[in-house]
Structure formats: structure tokens, C-alpha cells
Design a protein around this motif. Structure first.
Motif, PDB file in Angstrom:
ATOM      1  N   GLU A 120       0.832  -1.205   0.000  1.00 14.40           N
ATOM      2  CA  GLU A 120       0.000   0.000   0.000  1.00 14.40           C
ATOM      3  C   GLU A 120       0.869   1.259   0.000  1.00 14.40           C
ATOM      4  O   GLU A 120       0.551   2.236  -0.689  1.00 14.40           O
ATOM      5  CB  GLU A 120      -0.942  -0.006   1.206  1.00 14.40           C
ATOM      6  CG  GLU A 120      -2.066  -1.018   1.105  1.00 14.40           C
ATOM      7  CD  GLU A 120      -2.954  -0.798  -0.119  1.00 14.40           C
ATOM      8  OE1 GLU A 120      -3.098   0.362  -0.566  1.00 14.40           O
ATOM      9  OE2 GLU A 120      -3.502  -1.798  -0.640  1.00 14.40           O
ATOM     10  N   ARG A 121       1.936   1.250   0.757  1.00 19.21           N
ATOM     11  CA  ARG A 121       2.837   2.402   0.787  1.00 19.21           C
ATOM     12  C   ARG A 121       3.441   2.625  -0.598  1.00 19.21           C
ATOM     13  O   ARG A 121       3.462   3.755  -1.118  1.00 19.21           O
ATOM     14  CB  ARG A 121       3.940   2.186   1.814  1.00 19.21           C
ATOM     15  CG  ARG A 121       4.942   3.334   1.889  1.00 19.21           C
ATOM     16  CD  ARG A 121       6.045   3.070   2.896  1.00 19.21           C
ATOM     17  NE  ARG A 121       5.558   3.135   4.266  1.00 19.21           N
ATOM     18  CZ  ARG A 121       5.387   2.078   5.059  1.00 19.21           C
ATOM     19  NH1 ARG A 121       5.675   0.866   4.608  1.00 19.21           N
ATOM     20  NH2 ARG A 121       4.937   2.224   6.270  1.00 19.21           N
ATOM     21  N   ALA A 122       3.933   1.544  -1.221  1.00 20.86           N
ATOM     22  CA  ALA A 122       4.533   1.667  -2.548  1.00 20.86           C
ATOM     23  C   ALA A 122       3.497   2.100  -3.577  1.00 20.86           C
ATOM     24  O   ALA A 122       3.775   2.934  -4.450  1.00 20.86           O
ATOM     25  CB  ALA A 122       5.161   0.334  -2.960  1.00 20.86           C
ATOM     26  N   ALA A 123       2.298   1.543  -3.495  1.00 19.65           N
ATOM     27  CA  ALA A 123       1.249   1.890  -4.449  1.00 19.65           C
ATOM     28  C   ALA A 123       0.861   3.361  -4.335  1.00 19.65           C
ATOM     29  O   ALA A 123       0.626   4.036  -5.350  1.00 19.65           O
ATOM     30  CB  ALA A 123       0.027   1.002  -4.229  1.00 19.65           C
ATOM     31  N   ALA A 124       0.790   3.869  -3.119  1.00 18.18           N
ATOM     32  CA  ALA A 124       0.468   5.290  -2.927  1.00 18.18           C
ATOM     33  C   ALA A 124       1.549   6.171  -3.543  1.00 18.18           C
ATOM     34  O   ALA A 124       1.259   7.194  -4.181  1.00 18.18           O
ATOM     35  CB  ALA A 124       0.313   5.591  -1.433  1.00 18.18           C
ATOM     36  N   ASP A 125       2.812   5.768  -3.382  1.00 19.87           N
ATOM     37  CA  ASP A 125       3.910   6.524  -3.992  1.00 19.87           C
ATOM     38  C   ASP A 125       3.789   6.531  -5.506  1.00 19.87           C
ATOM     39  O   ASP A 125       3.971   7.567  -6.164  1.00 19.87           O
ATOM     40  CB  ASP A 125       5.257   5.916  -3.589  1.00 19.87           C
ATOM     41  CG  ASP A 125       5.608   6.158  -2.136  1.00 19.87           C
ATOM     42  OD1 ASP A 125       4.977   7.029  -1.505  1.00 19.87           O
ATOM     43  OD2 ASP A 125       6.519   5.464  -1.626  1.00 19.87           O
ATOM     44  N   PHE A 126       3.477   5.379  -6.080  1.00 12.53           N
ATOM     45  CA  PHE A 126       3.378   5.305  -7.532  1.00 12.53           C
ATOM     46  C   PHE A 126       2.142   6.028  -8.069  1.00 12.53           C
ATOM     47  O   PHE A 126       2.185   6.605  -9.161  1.00 12.53           O
ATOM     48  CB  PHE A 126       3.397   3.847  -8.007  1.00 12.53           C
ATOM     49  CG  PHE A 126       4.793   3.331  -8.228  1.00 12.53           C
ATOM     50  CD1 PHE A 126       5.522   3.718  -9.343  1.00 12.53           C
ATOM     51  CD2 PHE A 126       5.388   2.487  -7.308  1.00 12.53           C
ATOM     52  CE1 PHE A 126       6.809   3.268  -9.547  1.00 12.53           C
ATOM     53  CE2 PHE A 126       6.682   2.035  -7.498  1.00 12.53           C
ATOM     54  CZ  PHE A 126       7.399   2.419  -8.615  1.00 12.53           C
ATOM     55  N   HIS A 127       1.064   6.011  -7.317  1.00 15.08           N
ATOM     56  CA  HIS A 127      -0.106   6.777  -7.768  1.00 15.08           C
ATOM     57  C   HIS A 127       0.239   8.265  -7.842  1.00 15.08           C
ATOM     58  O   HIS A 127      -0.085   8.936  -8.835  1.00 15.08           O
ATOM     59  CB  HIS A 127      -1.292   6.562  -6.831  1.00 15.08           C
ATOM     60  CG  HIS A 127      -2.522   7.296  -7.275  1.00 15.08           C
ATOM     61  ND1 HIS A 127      -3.436   6.753  -8.159  1.00 15.08           N
ATOM     62  CD2 HIS A 127      -2.967   8.551  -7.002  1.00 15.08           C
ATOM     63  CE1 HIS A 127      -4.394   7.633  -8.404  1.00 15.08           C
ATOM     64  NE2 HIS A 127      -4.131   8.736  -7.704  1.00 15.08           N
ATOM     65  N   GLU A 128       0.905   8.748  -6.809  1.00  9.86           N
ATOM     66  CA  GLU A 128       1.287  10.168  -6.809  1.00  9.86           C
ATOM     67  C   GLU A 128       2.279  10.463  -7.929  1.00  9.86           C
ATOM     68  O   GLU A 128       2.188  11.498  -8.602  1.00  9.86           O
ATOM     69  CB  GLU A 128       1.879  10.542  -5.455  1.00  9.86           C
ATOM     70  CG  GLU A 128       2.175  12.034  -5.318  1.00  9.86           C
ATOM     71  CD  GLU A 128       2.571  12.432  -3.908  1.00  9.86           C
ATOM     72  OE1 GLU A 128       3.162  13.528  -3.763  1.00  9.86           O
ATOM     73  OE2 GLU A 128       2.301  11.663  -2.959  1.00  9.86           O
ATOM     74  N   LEU A 129       3.235   9.559  -8.151  1.00 13.29           N
ATOM     75  CA  LEU A 129       4.190   9.760  -9.239  1.00 13.29           C
ATOM     76  C   LEU A 129       3.480   9.742 -10.591  1.00 13.29           C
ATOM     77  O   LEU A 129       3.818  10.523 -11.491  1.00 13.29           O
ATOM     78  CB  LEU A 129       5.259   8.670  -9.205  1.00 13.29           C
ATOM     79  CG  LEU A 129       6.438   8.850 -10.170  1.00 13.29           C
ATOM     80  CD1 LEU A 129       7.227  10.120  -9.840  1.00 13.29           C
ATOM     81  CD2 LEU A 129       7.350   7.628 -10.139  1.00 13.29           C
ATOM     82  N   GLY A 130       2.476   8.885 -10.717  1.00 11.26           N
ATOM     83  CA  GLY A 130       1.686   8.853 -11.943  1.00 11.26           C
ATOM     84  C   GLY A 130       0.980  10.166 -12.202  1.00 11.26           C
ATOM     85  O   GLY A 130       0.876  10.619 -13.349  1.00 11.26           O
TER      86      GLY A 130
END
Length: 275
Positions: free
Chosen positions: A111-121
């Protein structure tokens, strides 16, 4: 099929690498930041060099140690990303490779990694760019494409997809059939490299012993067959690190690479039912 080759696969300066890749018949090129920096030209001029060689930039890389960082490193990672995006836009590249974090500071958790990637997206999409996540076989928390795909799914952003590398999957003995359920449109790039069986760590194995497809011991055909099952229609790109290549043979290595890649693809095609 679109074919590409990474600049780090060849010796010589960037101009020589681009000329060799184009002369071998590749349509695209992965630009490594170290090659760009070493050439001394501006990003706009390098982009022009690529286009004048008749190539497209299939990928810009790498962007390291991004996901799962605590503060203040997390904020700094997004600042680094913006500088990379600036460079990409000047080059004329639309896809960046983010390799899984190896930093001892990084924190685990999908979840932490996914949140980072969503923001980067979100940052990438505002510029018309895309982000591809690759699981390094020696990644600290993510070293398996199945985990990378899980994170990409949870990120839930159209500008964030998966990058597959045959070495990272096959060196770990992961069944290529696990790729088959991934929608082809969510795979942004596929990198191809074979390797002999060597008793060493994953990092050394990858950085020193990669070979052209069909010239090693990894089940490359099974990997490509699985990718083809997904409906993927993007670049197949050679990313070959091997310090045993002769230092002045860029054109020969590029030609050998494309012949090996096309031969492997033909072999995979011919083994399909009804082929």
C-alpha cells in the motif's frame, strides 16, 4: 514487433552507439542517463541525434530508490522525479524506468509503494509522460514481477505500468506462466537478456554475464511466449550488460543482438499451434 536496444549494451560514445543501433535495424533505443551525461550535449541535441539516426526513444532510465522511502527522502524523491521529467521532455522520451528500491532506508508494504506510484503517476500524467515499474532481482522489498504487478494494480493510475525484464524473472526461477494473466496494455516495455548459469549474486550475474537471447541458459522462449499471450504489442528491448564484449565492437554487437532477438522471436512463433 518493435525492437529496441539499450545504449549501455554497447561500447563507444553515444553517437557511435546510436549509429550502431540504427544500422542494425532497431526501431528504438533505451537512453541511459550515464550515456547522456557522458556525451556532454544538451538533452534537446541528444533528442535530435536520436531522431536523425532514425530511432525513437523507447525508454529513459534509470530512476532508482523511489518507492517506500521515509521523509525527508520521500519528498526528495519527487523532486528528483521532476528533474528527470524535465530532461525527458527535452529529449523527447515519454517513458521512464523506475527500478525497485534497494536502499536500506526503504520501507516495505504494497500500500505504501502503491500510494507513492499513484502520486508519481499524477506528476507524470500532467506532462504526458508514463512510469514503468521494474522488479530488480536484488530489490530490497520488491524482487519479483508478481509483486511489482500487484503494486501497479493497487496504484490504479493509467500512467503507471509494468516493465518486465527476462533476466530478473528467470534468474530467480519464477515461472514465466505467471505473466500470462497480466493485460498486455499494462506492460509498458519488455527487456530481453539471456545469461549462463553462474554461481554468484544476482547483481553481479546481471551486471557482468548477460548475453543475447538464445546464447545463455535461461528459458527465454518460455518468457517471450508468456508475454505474447498477454497481447503485448510494445517494444522488445535488449538490455545486455557483459564486460566480456570486445571494447570496439559496437556495430558487431548490435547486429548480433538484433539477429539473436529476431531468431528467438521466430522460434517462439514457430512452436505455436498451427504455425
Amino acid at each position: 514487433m518493435k525492437t529496441s536496444m539499450a545504449t549501455m549494451s554497447l561500447s563507444g560514445d553515444l553517437g557511435e552507439k546510436l549509429d550502431s543501433i540504427a544500422a542494425a535495424g532497431f526501431e528504438g533505443v533505451e537512453i541511459f542517463e550515464s550515456d547522456f551525461l557522458a556525451c556532454g550535449a544538451s538533452a534537446a541535441d541528444v533528442g535530435l541525434m536520436v531522431r536523425e539516426a532514425g530511432l525513437a526513444i523507447s525508454l529513459f532510465q534509470p530512476f532508482r530508490d523511489f518507492e517506500g522511502m521515509p521523509e525527508p527522502q520521500r519528498s526528495r524523491s519527487f523532486e528528483r522525479a521532476e528533474r528527470k521529467f524535465d530532461l525527458m521532455q527535452q529529449l523527447g522520451a515519454d517513458l521512464i524506468l523506475v527500478c525497485s528500491n534497494v536502499s536500506p532506508l526503504s520501507l516495505g508494504g504494497f500500500e505504501r509503494a502503491a500510494a507513492d506510484f499513484h502520486e508519481l503517476g499524477e506528476h507524470a500524467a500532467r506532462r504526458g509522460l508514463r512510469v514503468g515499474f521494474e522488479a530488480l532481482s536484488w530489490g530490497r522489498h520488491v524482487n519479483d514481477h508478481r509483486d511489482a504487478w500487484e503494486i501497479v494494480q493497487r496504484a490504479g493510475h493509467a500512467a503507471v505500468g509494468l516493465i518486465l525484464d527476462s533476466f530478473h524473472t528467470l534468474a530467480r526461477g519464477i515461472d514465466p506462466a505467471t505473466i500470462c494473466h497480466i493485460p498486455g496494455e499494462r506492460i509498458f516495455l519488455v527487456q530481453i537478456a539471456d545469461a549462463p548459469q553462474v554461481d554468484t549474486d544476482f547483481l553481479s550475474w546481471s551486471r557482468r554475464f548477460r548475453t543475447m537471447p538464445g546464447q545463455g541458459a535461461l528459458p527465454i522462449d518460455d518468457f517471450i511466449d508468456a508475454v505474447e499471450t498477454t497481447g503485448y504489442c510494445g517494444y522488445y528491448s535488449l538490455e545486455i550488460f557483459n564486460d566480456q564484449f570486445p571494447p570496439s565492437s559496437a556495430r558487431m554487437v548490435a547486429l548480433d543482438g538484433r539477429r539473436s532477438l529476431l531468431s528467438t522471436m521466430d522460434r517462439v512463433t514457430r512452436r505455436k499451434p498451427g504455425a
